[in-house]
Write a protein that holds these residues in place. Structure first.
Motif, PDB file in Angstrom:
ATOM      1  N   TYR A  18       0.815  -1.216   0.000  1.00  0.00           N
ATOM      2  CA  TYR A  18       0.000   0.000   0.000  1.00  0.00           C
ATOM      3  C   TYR A  18       0.847   1.264   0.000  1.00  0.00           C
ATOM      4  N   GLY A  19       2.131   1.112  -0.398  1.00  0.00           N
ATOM      5  CA  GLY A  19       3.004   2.260  -0.563  1.00  0.00           C
ATOM      6  C   GLY A  19       3.363   2.964   0.721  1.00  0.00           C
ATOM      7  N   LEU A  20       3.469   2.193   1.793  1.00  0.00           N
ATOM      8  CA  LEU A  20       3.743   2.775   3.098  1.00  0.00           C
ATOM      9  C   LEU A  20       4.980   2.147   3.733  1.00  0.00           C
ATOM     10  N   SER A  23       6.176   2.310   9.772  1.00  0.00           N
ATOM     11  CA  SER A  23       5.694   3.364  10.672  1.00  0.00           C
ATOM     12  C   SER A  23       4.511   4.099  10.054  1.00  0.00           C
ATOM     13  N   GLY A  24       4.536   4.260   8.723  1.00  0.00           N
ATOM     14  CA  GLY A  24       3.410   4.900   8.039  1.00  0.00           C
ATOM     15  C   GLY A  24       2.145   4.068   8.140  1.00  0.00           C
ATOM     16  N   LEU A  25       2.307   2.746   8.066  1.00  0.00           N
ATOM     17  CA  LEU A  25       1.165   1.845   8.212  1.00  0.00           C
ATOM     18  C   LEU A  25       0.584   1.951   9.615  1.00  0.00           C
ATOM     19  N   ALA A  26       1.456   1.980  10.619  1.00  0.00           N
ATOM     20  CA  ALA A  26       0.990   2.092  11.996  1.00  0.00           C
ATOM     21  C   ALA A  26       0.227   3.401  12.205  1.00  0.00           C
ATOM     22  N   LYS A  27       0.763   4.478  11.675  1.00  0.00           N
ATOM     23  CA  LYS A  27       0.116   5.785  11.817  1.00  0.00           C
ATOM     24  C   LYS A  27      -1.240   5.797  11.119  1.00  0.00           C
ATOM     25  N   LYS A  28      -1.313   5.197   9.939  1.00  0.00           N
ATOM     26  CA  LYS A  28      -2.570   5.137   9.184  1.00  0.00           C
ATOM     27  C   LYS A  28      -3.638   4.374   9.964  1.00  0.00           C
ATOM     28  N   GLY A  30      -3.931   4.369  13.155  1.00  0.00           N
ATOM     29  CA  GLY A  30      -4.215   5.019  14.427  1.00  0.00           C
ATOM     30  C   GLY A  30      -3.368   4.507  15.575  1.00  0.00           C
ATOM     31  N   LEU A  31      -2.262   3.844  15.236  1.00  0.00           N
ATOM     32  CA  LEU A  31      -1.369   3.310  16.253  1.00  0.00           C
ATOM     33  C   LEU A  31      -0.177   4.245  16.452  1.00  0.00           C
ATOM     34  N   ASP A  32       0.553   4.027  17.517  1.00  0.00           N
ATOM     35  CA  ASP A  32       1.803   4.762  17.711  1.00  0.00           C
ATOM     36  C   ASP A  32       2.703   4.475  16.516  1.00  0.00           C
ATOM     37  N   PRO A  33       3.284   5.504  15.885  1.00  0.00           N
ATOM     38  CA  PRO A  33       4.108   5.285  14.693  1.00  0.00           C
ATOM     39  C   PRO A  33       5.275   4.318  14.890  1.00  0.00           C
ATOM     40  N   THR A  34       5.677   4.130  16.141  1.00  0.00           N
ATOM     41  CA  THR A  34       6.816   3.238  16.399  1.00  0.00           C
ATOM     42  C   THR A  34       6.386   1.788  16.648  1.00  0.00           C
ATOM     43  N   THR A  35       5.086   1.511  16.568  1.00  0.00           N
ATOM     44  CA  THR A  35       4.565   0.181  16.914  1.00  0.00           C
ATOM     45  C   THR A  35       5.278  -0.943  16.178  1.00  0.00           C
ATOM     46  N   PHE A  36       5.572  -0.733  14.884  1.00  0.00           N
ATOM     47  CA  PHE A  36       6.157  -1.801  14.073  1.00  0.00           C
ATOM     48  C   PHE A  36       7.632  -1.564  13.771  1.00  0.00           C
ATOM     49  N   ASN A  37       8.270  -0.648  14.503  1.00  0.00           N
ATOM     50  CA  ASN A  37       9.692  -0.409  14.291  1.00  0.00           C
ATOM     51  C   ASN A  37      10.508  -1.662  14.556  1.00  0.00           C
ATOM     52  N   LYS A  38      11.643  -1.756  13.873  1.00  0.00           N
ATOM     53  CA  LYS A  38      12.518  -2.923  14.055  1.00  0.00           C
ATOM     54  C   LYS A  38      12.910  -3.092  15.520  1.00  0.00           C
TER      55      LYS A  38
END
Length: 210
Positions: A18-20, A23-28, A30-38
Motif C-alpha cells: 500500500y506504498g507505506l 511506521s506509516g502503516l501504523a500511523k494510518k 491510528g497506532l503509535d508510529p513506532t509500533t512496528f519499528n525494528k
C-alpha cells in the motif's frame, strides 16, 4: 507452525503493498508510529516480541484488507500463499458428539470450511468463538485457528474439552502429570482446574482473526 519472523515480514509486505513504511502503516491505523519499528520486534533481552492481534486488526481495517490477504503475506510473496480448506466449527458444536474423534481430531465433515494457508498440522481446524466468556482477548464471532499437534507450554492459549462435554478457550497456567490449571481470559470469569483424567483433549491456539 507460524513463526515470529513470518508475522513481522507480513506486516512489512502489507505496508509495501500500500506504498507505506511500517511506521506509516501504523500511523494510518491510528497506532503509535513506532509500533512496528525494528527495535520493537525484540525485547531488551533479545526475546521475540509478537505484534498484538488488535494491532493487526487495525492495519487490516485501515488498508481495507482481509485476513486471507494478510496470511498470504505470511506464507508467500505477494500474498500468494498456498491455501487449503480447514473445518470451521462453532464453539457449541465442539462440545457435541460427532465433530471430533477420540484423539481430538476433527471428523465427520458436517461443518463449514474456510480457506487458510497450508500449515504442517493436517488436523488443524478453525473455531468460531461465541459468547463473552473469553473477552477481551476473543470476542463473539472471532475465529481462532487451532492445532491439535502443536506443542503446548505454560502461557499458551489453548482450547480444552472436558469429559462433561464443555469446551473452553483459556490460558494454560500450569500442567502436571495429574492436574491442569487454566486461567480465564475474561477476568469476570473464574479460573478453572481439572484432574487430567477429566480432560479429553487440549489443543493450542496458533492464530486468531479479530
Amino acid at each position: 507452525m507460524l513463526k515470529h519472523a513470518d508475522i513481522w515480514r507480513a506486516i512489512d509486505r502489507l505496508a509495501h503493498e500500500y506504498g507505506l513504511s511500517a511506521s506509516g502503516l501504523a500511523k494510518k491505523a491510528g497506532l503509535d508510529p513506532t509500533t512496528f519499528n525494528k527495535s520493537k520486534r525484540l525485547t531488551r533481552e533479545g526475546k521475540a516480541r509478537w505484534p498484538s492481534t488488535e494491532s493487526i486488526a487495525k492495519i487490516l481495517e485501515a488498508t481495507h484488507s482481509d485476513l486471507s490477504e494478510f496470511i498470504g503475506y505470511v506464507h508467500g510473496e505477494g500474498g500468494k500463499g498456498v491455501f487449503r480448506n480447514v473445518p470451521l466449527i462453532g464453539l457449541a458444536q465442539a462440545g457435541s458428539n460427532g465433530f471430533f474423534d477420540d484423539a481430538g481430531y476433527p471428523t465427520g465433515g458436517s461443518w463449514d470450511e474456510i480457506p487458510f494457508p497450508d500449515i504442517p498440522d493436517a488436523n488443524a481446524y478453525a473455531l468460531e468463538i461465541t459468547g463473552a466468556s473469553m473477552e477481551p482477548v476473543y470476542r463473539d464471532g472471532d475465529i481462532v485457528l487451532v492445532s491439535p499437534q502443536a506443542n503446548i507450554r505454560r502461557g499458551d492459549r489453548v482450547v480444552v474439552k472436558t469429559q462433561e462435554g464443555e469446551v473452553m478457550a483459556k490460558q494454560l497456567r500450569r500442567r502436571s502429570a495429574r492436574r491442569i490449571e487454566l486461567q480465564s481470559l475474561n477476568p469476570e470469569y473464574e479460573d478453572r482446574s481439572f484432574e487430567m483424567e477429566e480432560i479429553i483433549w487440549i489443543h493450542r491456539i496458533i492464530w486468531a482473526s479479530q
